[in-house]
Design an enzyme around this catalytic site. Structure first.
Site, short mmCIF file in Angstrom:
data_model
loop_
_atom_site.label_atom_id
_atom_site.label_comp_id
_atom_site.label_asym_id
_atom_site.label_seq_id
_atom_site.Cartn_x
_atom_site.Cartn_y
_atom_site.Cartn_z
N GLY A 41 3.56 2.74 13.52
CA GLY A 41 3.30 1.66 13.33
C GLY A 41 3.28 1.00 15.07
N LYS A 77 0.77 -1.06 -0.18
CA LYS A 77 -0.49 0.11 -0.11
C LYS A 77 0.92 0.99 0.02
CE LYS A 77 -2.71 2.44 3.16
NZ LYS A 77 -1.53 3.71 2.13
N GLU A 120 9.24 14.72 16.33
CA GLU A 120 10.03 14.83 14.76
C GLU A 120 8.67 15.60 14.07
OE1 GLU A 120 8.84 11.50 12.58
OE2 GLU A 120 11.08 11.10 12.41
N GLY A 154 6.80 4.96 8.90
CA GLY A 154 6.01 5.90 9.19
C GLY A 154 5.88 6.31 10.20
N SER A 155 4.80 6.79 10.82
CA SER A 155 5.40 7.73 12.49
C SER A 155 5.90 6.01 12.81
CB SER A 155 3.95 8.27 12.34
OG SER A 155 3.26 7.78 12.44
N THR A 156 5.77 6.46 13.55
CA THR A 156 6.11 6.01 15.58
C THR A 156 4.58 5.94 15.80
OG1 THR A 156 7.88 6.72 16.34
CG2 THR A 156 6.77 5.43 18.33
N GLU A 188 10.16 0.89 10.63
CA GLU A 188 11.07 1.54 10.98
C GLU A 188 9.94 3.30 10.41
OE1 GLU A 188 12.60 4.22 10.08
OE2 GLU A 188 12.72 3.94 7.74
N CYS A 222 12.81 10.65 8.00
CA CYS A 222 13.29 10.15 9.34
C CYS A 222 14.54 10.38 10.15
CB CYS A 222 13.25 8.32 9.15
SG CYS A 222 14.24 8.21 8.54
#
Ligand code: NAI
Ligand code: MG
Length: 513
Positions: free
Chosen positions: A252, A194, A405, A247-249, A270, A305
């Site tokens: 995730g 995706k 971030e 992507g973002s924490t 990641e 990142c």
């Protein structure tokens, strides 16, 4: 905009091209079950340039069925068949990417907003290198034999995991596509990928090249769509064996929860970073350190990142370094990604643009000083999402800009007195993705390379990566590593076979006398 399953795309260089607009499932371009479309914007102009289809849970399910069938088909000839065949197809794909490098770079610059030059010399060659590197691994995956149980032939076999869900972000759409498919296909898995909401276009083109290369139907499937629907459906699916995410924490964590609640699919993540870039007073050249620091935060408009978003500078050189750094920041040419003179394009989307501006406001509220930049310059740039590169000084522990971030051209400068203090500040966030250390002392560098808690540490340079070198995060920056030999293990099950040589009898044999 084009026929049912194609879309015409107005590129930022003035050319118009045609791309597939459907979902790619079982080797065919198809419409999603609901037929909903997604507008694609050029971030440099804030104009709609194409429409693609938006898949959701039903379409993900169709893609999973195709991927499962391809994995099981013909006595499992894909994943358990000739590895040379998989290598050949991957090498063919890498060649097709190279042949289409200019087109792919133009698509990436238009859809993502990065400069055409950076796509042409960075992202797209990175795509073919990654695919070729993993093609080379396909026939080099071997197990071990063990002599520890006499009378047995004990050995390990590495087998593909099965159907892999792969969810990619919008900062390096084509490169992240390659980082995901390379190790997965080399090891014989099948894929449901995706793309991110705002950057589907390069993936549609690469899927077309995958088709042209001749991969068996169902081995690679692409669903363009949104995170909370199509993405969530991948994380929840009961027949996906593994999910890989960049992507973002925040997201995730959610994917890991969904994996835990569904079928305990394997997870690699990641995620975000707030990487320190430490400049010691003993650097050979303050100017060169400042040039690297600019690249550390400025590459891809800070939408990286590993962005070196926390500059930690030794007090003895802080004034001189800051002066040099701010002067260089002001020389960054913000402008059209296709203008050869531009060093920085727009941010990727309107939503992200607003978010980054929000963090700038927050930093000011917390008491930081804007040394330069911080301005929305969209109005002098066709309404695109352009921001002037921003440097904050007077940043103090507790300021929200140090913990979160930002993912934009925004850097904070802090000072330190001792090496111990530098390490403490460097390691003080929830993240641990990367770090930079600038010093002319090799012993200091070696000492700190072991003390910094991060997946990548650069010495006297920043933001260089290679498909051959592991990449990933400590702490809340992720789980697992991409790239390099270690990434193969993300896509392999280890099976131990302990086989009786014929002379070992069951310890319970006594029961039968
Ligand atoms: P995100 O993590 O929400 O999106 C990344 C991918 O995940 C996209 O493909 C998205 O559609 C998908 N996704 C979103 N929600 C999902 C869900 N519930 N289940 C499955 N997939 C889902 O990140 P977003 O909103 O695009 O950006 C937010 C922040 O994330 C950025 O400001 C940046 O700080 C960070 N980020 C980090 C990246 C990295 O390279 N580590 C890349 C992109 C964003
Ligand atoms: Mg876009």
């Amino acid at each position: 905009m084009g026929s049912d399953l194609t879309t015409s795309v107005q590129l930022g260089n003035g050319k118009t091209i045609t791309l597939p607009s459907g979902l790619y499932i079982n080797g065919e371009w198809v419409k999603p079950a609901k037929g909903v479309t997604l507008d694609v914007y050029n971030p440099a102009t804030n104009k709609v340039i194409a429409q693609v289809y938006e898949g959701d849970a039903e379409d993900v399910d169709a893609a999973v069925k195709a991927a499962r069938a391809a994995f099981e088909k013909d006595d499992r000839s894909w994943g358990f068949g000739s590895p040379q065949n998989r290598a050949k197809l991957l090498n063919k794909l890498a060649d097709l990417v190279d042949e289409n490098a200019e087109l792919l770079s133009a698509i990436e610059a238009t859809d993502q907003g990065k400069t055409y030059t950076s796509a042409l010399y960075g992202d797209i060659p990175g795509v073919s290198q990654t695919i070729r590197y993993y093609a080379g691994w396909a026939d080099k995956i071997t197990g071990k034999t063990y002599n520890s149980i006499p009378g047995t032939f004990s050995h390990t076999r590495y087998e593909p995991i099965g159907v892999c869900g792969q969810i990619i972000p919008w900062n390096f759409p084509a490169l992240m596509f390659a980082w995901k498919i390379g190790p997965a296909l080399a090891t014989g898995n099948t894929i449901v990928m995706k793309t991110a909401e705002t950057t589907p276009l390069s993936a549609l083109k690469i899927a077309e090249l995958i088709h042209e290369a001749g991969f068996p139907p169902g081995v690679f499937n692409l669903v363009t769509g949104r995170g909370p629907t199509a993405g969530q459906a991948i994380a929840d699916h009961m027949d996906i064996d593994k999910v890989a995410f960049t992507g973002s924490t925040f997201t995730g964590r959610r994917i890991m929860e969904s994996a835990a609640k569904s079928n305990l699919k394997k997870v690699t993540l990641e995620l975000g970073g707030k990487s320190p870039n430490i400049i010691f007073g003993d650097v050979k050249s303050i100017k060169e350190a400042a040039e690297w620091a600019i690249f550390a935060i400025g590459a891809n408009v800070g939408q990286v990142c590993t962005a070196g978003s926390r500059l930690l500078v030794e007090e003895t050189i802080a004034e001189e370094f800051t002066k040099e750094f701010v002067a260089l920041t002001e020389k960054i040419k913000v402008g059209d990604p296709f203008d050869a003179g531009s060093t920085q394009g727009p941010l990727n989307s309107e939503g992200h643009f607003e978010k980054v501006k929000g963090w700038i406001k927050t930093a000011v509220e917390d008491g930081a000083t804007v040394a330069t930049g911080g301005k929305d310059i969209s109005s002098n740039n066709n309404g695109g999402y352009f921001l002037s590169p921003t440097v904050f000084t007077n940043v103090k522990a507790g300021h929200r800009i140090l913990e979160n971030e930002v993912f934009g051209p925004v850097v904070s400068i802090q000072t330190f007195k001792t090496e111990e203090e530098a390490v403490e500040i460097a390691n003080s966030t929830q993240y641990g993705l990367a770090a930079g250390i600038f010093s002319d002392s090799a012993t200091r560098l070696n000492r700190l390379n072991t003390k910094i808690r991060a997946g990548t540490v650069w010495n006297n340079m920043y933001n260089f990566a290679s498909p051959t070198i592991p990449f990933g995060g400590y702490k809340q920056s992720g789980i697992g590593r991409e790239n390099g030999e270690v990434a193969l293990l993300n896509y392999l099950e280890v099976k131990s076979v302990i086989a009786n040589g014929g002379e070992i009898r069951s310890p319970f044999a006594g029961l039968s006398g």
